[in-house]
Structures are given as structure tokens and as C-alpha cells.
Design a protein around this motif. Structure first.
Motif, PDB file in Angstrom:
ATOM      1  N   SER A  44       7.699   9.246  13.336  1.00 47.39           N
ATOM      2  CA  SER A  44       7.828   9.066  11.886  1.00 47.39           C
ATOM      3  C   SER A  44       8.479  10.279  11.229  1.00 47.39           C
ATOM      4  CB  SER A  44       6.457   8.801  11.262  1.00 47.39           C
ATOM      5  OG  SER A  44       5.931   7.586  11.745  1.00 47.39           O
ATOM      6  N   GLU A  48      -1.129   3.461  11.665  1.00 42.68           N
ATOM      7  CA  GLU A  48      -0.183   2.389  11.370  1.00 42.68           C
ATOM      8  C   GLU A  48      -0.484   1.640  10.080  1.00 42.68           C
ATOM      9  OE1 GLU A  48       0.040  -0.076  14.881  1.00 42.68           O
ATOM     10  OE2 GLU A  48       0.970   1.542  16.054  1.00 42.68           O
ATOM     11  N   GLN A  49      -1.765   1.580   9.684  1.00 46.24           N
ATOM     12  CA  GLN A  49      -2.110   0.780   8.511  1.00 46.24           C
ATOM     13  C   GLN A  49      -2.448   1.597   7.270  1.00 46.24           C
ATOM     14  OE1 GLN A  49      -4.378  -2.827   9.118  1.00 46.24           O
ATOM     15  NE2 GLN A  49      -4.085  -2.667  11.329  1.00 46.24           N
ATOM     16  N   GLU A 106       2.123   5.187   5.768  1.00 46.82           N
ATOM     17  CA  GLU A 106       2.614   4.928   4.411  1.00 46.82           C
ATOM     18  C   GLU A 106       2.236   6.052   3.450  1.00 46.82           C
ATOM     19  OE1 GLU A 106       0.998   1.071   3.508  1.00 46.82           O
ATOM     20  OE2 GLU A 106       2.652   0.043   4.536  1.00 46.82           O
ATOM     21  N   GLN A 107       1.014   6.512   3.525  1.00 46.44           N
ATOM     22  CA  GLN A 107       0.568   7.535   2.582  1.00 46.44           C
ATOM     23  C   GLN A 107       1.208   8.905   2.825  1.00 46.44           C
ATOM     24  OE1 GLN A 107      -1.407   7.486  -0.324  1.00 46.44           O
ATOM     25  NE2 GLN A 107      -0.697   5.391  -0.046  1.00 46.44           N
ATOM     26  N   ASP A 138       4.411   9.190   3.589  1.00 48.57           N
ATOM     27  CA  ASP A 138       5.840   8.899   3.430  1.00 48.57           C
ATOM     28  C   ASP A 138       6.166   8.905   1.936  1.00 48.57           C
ATOM     29  OD1 ASP A 138       8.374   7.772   3.167  1.00 48.57           O
ATOM     30  OD2 ASP A 138       7.972   6.123   4.547  1.00 48.57           O
ATOM     31  N   SER A 152       8.580   7.882   0.331  1.00 46.36           N
ATOM     32  CA  SER A 152       9.262   6.699  -0.196  1.00 46.36           C
ATOM     33  C   SER A 152       8.316   5.522  -0.423  1.00 46.36           C
ATOM     34  CB  SER A 152      10.396   6.281   0.748  1.00 46.36           C
ATOM     35  OG  SER A 152       9.878   5.823   1.982  1.00 46.36           O
ATOM     36  N   PHE A 153       7.058   5.626   0.036  1.00 44.04           N
ATOM     37  CA  PHE A 153       6.118   4.516  -0.146  1.00 44.04           C
ATOM     38  C   PHE A 153       5.695   4.438  -1.611  1.00 44.04           C
ATOM     39  CE2 PHE A 153       1.864   2.645  -0.283  1.00 44.04           C
ATOM     40  CZ  PHE A 153       2.144   1.424   0.299  1.00 44.04           C
ATOM     41  N   ARG A 154       5.732   3.242  -2.166  1.00 47.30           N
ATOM     42  CA  ARG A 154       5.387   3.018  -3.563  1.00 47.30           C
ATOM     43  C   ARG A 154       4.275   1.999  -3.690  1.00 47.30           C
ATOM     44  NH1 ARG A 154       6.904   7.319  -4.282  1.00 47.30           N
ATOM     45  NH2 ARG A 154       8.979   7.924  -4.864  1.00 47.30           N
ATOM     46  N   ASN A 174       1.799   7.831  -3.126  1.00 43.83           N
ATOM     47  CA  ASN A 174       1.477   8.308  -1.783  1.00 43.83           C
ATOM     48  C   ASN A 174       0.991   9.743  -1.864  1.00 43.83           C
ATOM     49  OD1 ASN A 174       3.859  10.204  -1.292  1.00 43.83           O
ATOM     50  ND2 ASN A 174       4.852   8.313  -1.976  1.00 43.83           N
TER      51      ASN A 174
END
Length: 166
Positions: free
Chosen positions: A30, A138-139, A143-144, A146, A148-150, A153
């Protein structure tokens, strides 16, 4: 992001630490950097010593631990980490247990996975099984951690929280 990985176990070594191996590989895939990785025995003071050293290091933005979150006789990760937290992230443990219910059913009630924030560093404490680490990464964490996660994060908060004026 720079993420330190800490395996907490009385039995794991560098040759059989499958959870730590998984986390390092997943983090690097990642595009995160893992500047340090360590294995410590399941002992409150050994855990606190390592985590305290890492939260005082301005280069480490996140710490992910694996192990010591159950109800076994020597499981002591929550007891070691909670006194170090400036803030606890209650939703992390709640979401982890909710997601793991579909895998392990009511046994998820025994998980004491938790997260918090200390001295500008996010800390996530995961169970010791590779499956639990995979689920959390993965879950939730991928995302948190990253930017770019909206809609929001933890990654975007790091620079603000690490600044001297925070």
C-alpha cells in the motif's frame, strides 16, 4: 506513511511471525514505509517501553501491534497501551468486532482490539492471528491510512497532529 510494527508474543520469533509478516507486506504493497519492526514478550513494561520509544520518534506516524489482546493469562496489550493514549479511538474496536463477527461469531466478544492516539502517533492494537490482522488491515486500516479515502481518514490528520502548535 511511516508505520512501525510490533508483535507481542511469548512464542513468536522472526521465523514464525506470520501476522507481523502479513502486516509488513500489506503495508509496503500500500506504499507505506515500515522503518522498524520488533517482537516483544507479552509483558506490560516491555510493550510500554517499545511503544513509548516509538511515540517519541517524530519519524513514526503509526504503530500497529499484533497480539496480546485476548483474555489469556498473559494477554496485556490493552493494559500496557491505554495509559499511554492521549485519546482513545473507541470506534476502531467496535468496528473490528462487528466485522469479525461474520468470521468467528460470538467469539469476537473476547477480542480487546483497540486504538488510540499518543503524542501525534496513531496506535492500533490487533489480535495475534493472521486472519484478524488481515481483516483489520483490509477492511479498516488500508482506507483510514490513505489520504485519498473520503469522507475522512486518519492519514490527513497526521500532519496537523504532529505540528508543534497542536
Amino acid at each position: 506513511m511511516n508505520i512501525a510494527v510490533l508483535t507481542i508474543s511469548d512464542t513468536r520469533t522472526t521465523t514464525n511471525d506470520t501476522s507481523g509478516d502479513y502486516l509488513v507486506t500489506a503495508m509496503q504493497e500500500s506504499h507505506h514505509v515500515v522503518p522498524t519492526r520488533k517482537i516483544v514478550r507479552d509483558d506490560i513494561y516491555a510493550i510500554r517501553a517499545t511503544v513509548s520509544m516509538w511515540i517519541s520518534d517524530d519519524q513514526i506516524e503509526v504503530i500497529v501491534t499484533t497480539g496480546g489482546t485476548g483474555f489469556g493469562g498473559r494477554d496485556s496489550t490493552p493494559e500496557a497501551l491505554i495509559p499511554l493514549f492521549d485519546k482513545q479511538i473507541d470506534g476502531f474496536g467496535e468496528l473490528f468486532r462487528f466485522l469479525s463477527y461474520s468470521d468467528i461469531g460470538t467469539s469476537t466478544i473476547q477480542s480487546r482490539a483497540l486504538a488510540g492516539f499518543a503524542n501525534g502517533t496513531f496506535i492500533f492494537a490487533l489480535p495475534g492471528s493472521t486472519g484478524a490482522c488481515r481483516l483489520a488491515w483490509e477492511q479498516i486500516l488500508v482506507e483510514q491510512l490513505d489520504e485519498s479515502f473520503r469522507p475522512c481518514n486518519f492519514a490527513e490528520l497526521i500532519s496537523n497532529l504532529k505540528s508543534p502548535t497542536s
